[in-house]
Design a protein around this motif. Sequence first.
Motif, PDB file in Angstrom:
ATOM      1  N   LEU A   1      -6.224 -16.586   4.883  1.00 46.72           N
ATOM      2  CA  LEU A   1      -6.229 -17.804   5.687  1.00 46.72           C
ATOM      3  C   LEU A   1      -5.409 -17.584   6.955  1.00 46.72           C
ATOM      4  O   LEU A   1      -4.238 -17.185   6.879  1.00 46.72           O
TER       5      LEU A   1
ATOM      6  N   LEU B   1      -6.596 -25.240   5.150  1.00 45.90           N
ATOM      7  CA  LEU B   1      -7.553 -24.905   4.094  1.00 45.90           C
ATOM      8  C   LEU B   1      -8.292 -26.164   3.654  1.00 45.90           C
ATOM      9  O   LEU B   1      -7.688 -27.184   3.341  1.00 45.90           O
TER      10      LEU B   1
ATOM     11  N   SER C   1     -12.102 -24.248  -1.690  1.00 48.56           N
ATOM     12  CA  SER C   1     -11.925 -23.003  -2.440  1.00 48.56           C
ATOM     13  C   SER C   1     -12.978 -22.938  -3.529  1.00 48.56           C
ATOM     14  O   SER C   1     -13.571 -23.950  -3.913  1.00 48.56           O
TER      15      SER C   1
ATOM     16  N   ASN D   1     -10.280 -18.977  -0.240  1.00 52.40           N
ATOM     17  CA  ASN D   1     -10.472 -19.415   1.149  1.00 52.40           C
ATOM     18  C   ASN D   1     -11.961 -19.546   1.462  1.00 52.40           C
ATOM     19  O   ASN D   1     -12.595 -18.628   1.972  1.00 52.40           O
TER      20      ASN D   1
ATOM     21  N   PHE E   1     -12.097 -23.496   6.261  1.00 50.35           N
ATOM     22  CA  PHE E   1     -10.869 -23.897   6.944  1.00 50.35           C
ATOM     23  C   PHE E   1     -11.207 -24.446   8.325  1.00 50.35           C
ATOM     24  O   PHE E   1     -12.302 -24.227   8.863  1.00 50.35           O
TER      25      PHE E   1
END
Length: 237
Positions: free
Chosen positions: A148, A154, A157, A163, A166
Motif C-alpha cells: 500500500l 485502503l 481486501s 491490498n 485504495f
Amino acid sequence: MSTVFSDTIYAIQHLAFEDLGSFEDVCYQLGYRVRYFEAGVDDLRKALEHEGLTIILGGPIGVYEIENYPFLQQEIDLLKVRLGKNLPTLGICLGAQLIAHALGARVYAGPVKEIGWSTLTIHHTDNNFLALLADQPVLHWHGDTFDLPEQATLLASSEYYPNQGFSVGPKILALQFHLEVLSNSLEKWLIGHTSELAQAKINIPALRQENTTHAPHLEIVASEIFSQWLQALNPNC
C-alpha cells in the motif's frame, strides 16, 4: 458539461479484450466521449498528460517486466508526473499496480493466482464508494500484488491479498479486482487467457458458471459505483 473537466475520458488498454466493460455505458450516459489508447502501440503521452479522467486498464504483464516490455518505462514515468499533479486517474488490475509503483510502492508476485469470483472485505473509511460491494462477489484475475503506498487509503481486501483497492484523495482510485467485467464478455477472457488458466489449473466450466451467477448483478452495482465516483469528480456533469 463543466468547462474545467474534459468531456473526453481516455482509456489505456494493455490487452484488446480487457476494455472499460460496464463503465463505458456510464461514460456515454453522463455525456462523455471515450477514446482508447493501446499500450505498446500508441504514444501514451496524450492520455497520461490529459487533464480529465484517464483510466489504465488490466493486462497479463507485470510492472517489473520493463526489459521485455520497454514501453512500460514511459508509461510509468508519465504516470508519476500525472499522479504528482493529482490528475483524475483510475487503475484496474495492472493499472492499479502501475499506480502503486508510480507512488513508490513495491509490486511483486503474490502468494497464489487469484482467479475467480469472491467477496471483498470493505474497509470503513470516509466516502468509500466500494461500500456498495458488501456481500457482492467480484472477479479476481491476477497473480501480482503491491504494498500500500504511504499516502493511500485502503478501501478493500481479499482473503489472500490485503491490498485490493485504495484511493489517494478524491481523484486517484486503484482497484486490483475487475469491477468493470461484463457478463457477456467473459468468454473472450477464457479464450485469451487459456494458457494462464491451464497453468493455474482453473476449472473453466466452473468459472463460466460463476460468471453467469454473479456478473449480471455486479454490472448493476459497478455502474452505480463508477457513476457516483465520476460525478464526484465532476459535480457539474
